[in-house]
Structures are given as structure tokens and as C-alpha cells.
Design an enzyme around this catalytic site. Structure first.
Site, PDB file in Angstrom:
ATOM      1  N   PHE A 182       0.857  -1.189   0.000  1.00 32.75           N
ATOM      2  CA  PHE A 182       0.000   0.000   0.000  1.00 32.75           C
ATOM      3  C   PHE A 182       0.894   1.240   0.000  1.00 32.75           C
ATOM      4  O   PHE A 182       1.679   1.450   0.923  1.00 32.75           O
ATOM      5  CB  PHE A 182      -0.911  -0.009   1.239  1.00 32.75           C
ATOM      6  CG  PHE A 182      -1.769   1.218   1.350  1.00 32.75           C
ATOM      7  CD1 PHE A 182      -2.962   1.318   0.644  1.00 32.75           C
ATOM      8  CD2 PHE A 182      -1.388   2.289   2.155  1.00 32.75           C
ATOM      9  CE1 PHE A 182      -3.750   2.461   0.727  1.00 32.75           C
ATOM     10  CE2 PHE A 182      -2.170   3.436   2.253  1.00 32.75           C
ATOM     11  CZ  PHE A 182      -3.352   3.519   1.525  1.00 32.75           C
TER      12      PHE A 182
ATOM     13  N   TYR B 113       1.191   5.327   0.115  1.00 33.45           N
ATOM     14  CA  TYR B 113       0.421   6.498   0.572  1.00 33.45           C
ATOM     15  C   TYR B 113       1.190   7.796   0.337  1.00 33.45           C
ATOM     16  O   TYR B 113       0.687   8.871   0.634  1.00 33.45           O
ATOM     17  CB  TYR B 113       0.079   6.361   2.070  1.00 33.45           C
ATOM     18  CG  TYR B 113       1.323   6.222   2.934  1.00 33.45           C
ATOM     19  CD1 TYR B 113       1.878   4.973   3.182  1.00 33.45           C
ATOM     20  CD2 TYR B 113       1.952   7.339   3.475  1.00 33.45           C
ATOM     21  CE1 TYR B 113       3.025   4.845   3.940  1.00 33.45           C
ATOM     22  CE2 TYR B 113       3.103   7.218   4.233  1.00 33.45           C
ATOM     23  CZ  TYR B 113       3.626   5.967   4.467  1.00 33.45           C
ATOM     24  OH  TYR B 113       4.781   5.851   5.218  1.00 33.45           O
TER      25      TYR B 113
ATOM     26  N   GLU C  50      13.768   3.536   0.624  1.00 34.00           N
ATOM     27  CA  GLU C  50      13.143   4.092   1.827  1.00 34.00           C
ATOM     28  C   GLU C  50      13.960   3.779   3.071  1.00 34.00           C
ATOM     29  O   GLU C  50      13.411   3.502   4.125  1.00 34.00           O
ATOM     30  CB  GLU C  50      11.710   3.539   1.970  1.00 34.00           C
ATOM     31  CG  GLU C  50      10.852   3.661   0.740  1.00 34.00           C
ATOM     32  CD  GLU C  50      10.769   5.089   0.201  1.00 34.00           C
ATOM     33  OE1 GLU C  50      11.126   6.029   0.919  1.00 34.00           O
ATOM     34  OE2 GLU C  50      10.368   5.260  -0.959  1.00 34.00           O
TER      35      GLU C  50
HETATM   36  C1  BEZ Z   1       4.629   5.362   0.172  1.00 32.42           C
HETATM   37  O1  BEZ Z   1       3.873   4.522   0.660  1.00 32.42           O
HETATM   38  O2  BEZ Z   1       4.334   5.979  -0.835  1.00 32.42           O
HETATM   39  C2  BEZ Z   1       5.897   5.631   0.847  1.00 32.42           C
HETATM   40  C3  BEZ Z   1       6.116   5.187   2.088  1.00 32.42           C
HETATM   41  C4  BEZ Z   1       7.290   5.455   2.697  1.00 32.42           C
HETATM   42  C5  BEZ Z   1       8.232   6.178   2.077  1.00 32.42           C
HETATM   43  C6  BEZ Z   1       8.004   6.634   0.817  1.00 32.42           C
HETATM   44  C7  BEZ Z   1       6.849   6.358   0.192  1.00 32.42           C
END
Ligand code: BEZ
Length: 199
Positions: free
Chosen positions: A24, A26, A99
Site C-alpha cells: 500500500f 500512501y 526508503e
Molecule cells: C509510500 O507509501 O508511498 C511511501 C512510504 C514510505 C516512504 C516513501 C513512500
């Protein structure tokens, strides 16, 4: 300041025997899917709120002038809209690297727009990670974002792309849209008034 979470994430074996796993997204994963995926579907998770509370020293800022990017914070009853990607487990090596500054994988349930549900993963930067910037007013956050740029580009670009991606999904997010409005005012650009998709 940089906290490398790659080794911790490698120990997350929950879906190792699965041929594919739902991720998922976000944040930037909604508008920047720089990885192969089998399928993607708009989705929601409950009990989590998207917040610009994670410092970015490696992507959208520097150690001297950190930016801010989103993480999820627990909030009873909250609904967070995003995009779910069905990926093969090898893709996590790439995402763990992308990340690495404080984000850990966490298993969660997600709900698709047709009501179907699935177990999958999110990347979350919890408040005990060293890069956690924490709460601030939406105006302060916009000011910090306006002044930050890092190896992945301007922090403002991240914010504006995320806000547009949420509009494209038809999603409401008062926190993100308020920061966007402040940023546009601070930088003298026309303010977007609604959460409706742009024509
Ligand atoms: C994402 O879910 O889009 C995301 C989560 C953590 C770091 C970068 C992007």
C-alpha cells in the site's frame, strides 16, 4: 543524520513464501512507481493518518536543511487513501534501499474500492526513528518544504505531486491540501481550491 533500516527490513519474512504481495503506497509510491508491479488498485487503510512528519535528509532535503515527507501515524477511525501495488517479493530489496531513512515494513489490512480486502505491507516511519520530525503547524511545514531541496529534487515538487495524485484518486486529505495551499501562497502561485481532480 541517517538511519539505515535495510538490515531490519530484510528480517521481515512474513510474506516470504508468497509469490506476490500487496504494497500500500500512501506517499511518493502513489506518483512514482519506479518498480515493476503486476497490478495496481486504489485502496484505503483505516486507523492511520498521513502526516508530513518525517524528516528527509537524503531525498528531499539535506542534513543542513532537511525536508519533510509523509509517514503514517495511528489515529482511531482515520481513513487513508492510497494506491496498492501487487509486487513480487524481490521488489522489496529496491524499496528497502529507496526508503532506508527510517521506514520499516509493517503488515496491514487494506480495502479496495469494490470492498474486497487483502493483507499487505506498508512502509512506516515511526516516531522513535531518528529522522522523525514530528508535528508542526501546516504553515510551518509548508515553510520548511518551500526551503528544502535534496538529491531527489525539490521538496515542494514532492508535495505538489502528492496533492495532485490524491486529487486524481478523488481522495480527501485536509492535512496535505492545507500544506499545499500554504506552499502555493508562500511561493506566489495560484491556489488550488478544491480536492476535485484537475481538468
Ligand atoms: C509510500 O507509501 O508511498 C511511501 C512510504 C514510505 C516512504 C516513501 C513512500
Amino acid at each position: 543524520m541517517s538511519v539505515n533500516t535495510i538490515a531490519i527490513n530484510r528480517q521481515m519474512r512474513r510474506f516470504d513464501d508468497h509469490a506476490s504481495v500487496w504494497l500500500f503506497g500512501y506517499g511518493s509510491i502513489i506518483f512514482k512507481a519506479d518498480f515493476p508491479y503486476l497490478e495496481r488498485r486504489p485502496a484505503h487503510i483505516t486507523g492511520w493518518a498521513r502526516r508530513f512528519w518525517q524528516g528527509s535528509h537524503d531525498h528531499r532535503g539535506t542534513a543542513e536543511a532537511p525536508g519533510r515527507v509523509v509517514t503514517l501515524v495511528p489515529e482511531a477511525g482515520a481513513d487513508c487513501a492510497g494506491m496498492a501495488y501487487l509486487i513480487t517479493p524481490e521488489v522489496f530489496a529496491h524499496l528497502d534501499h529507496r526508503e532506508k531513512n527510517g521506514y520499516l515494513r509493517l503488515a496491514t489490512a487494506m480495502r479496495f474500492e469494490d470492498g474486497e480486502t487483502a493483507e499487505g505491507l506498508i512502509y512506516i516511519a515511526a516516531e522513535d526513528n531518528e529522522a522523525f520530525a514530528g508535528p508542526a503547524s501546516e504553515l510551518e511545514i509548508a515553510r520548511q518544504i518551500a526551503g528544502a531541496v535534496g538529491p531527489s529534487g525539490r521538496n515542494s515538487e514532492y508535495l505538489l505531486k502528492l496533492a495532485q495524485a490524491l486529487r486524481d484518486l478523488g481522495a480527501e486529505d485536509s492535512h496535505v491540501f492545507a500544506i499545499e495551499r500554504h506552499l502555493l501562497q508562500l511561493t506566489g502561485q495560484p491556489v488550488v481550491l478544491s480536492s476535485a481532480p484537475r481538468p
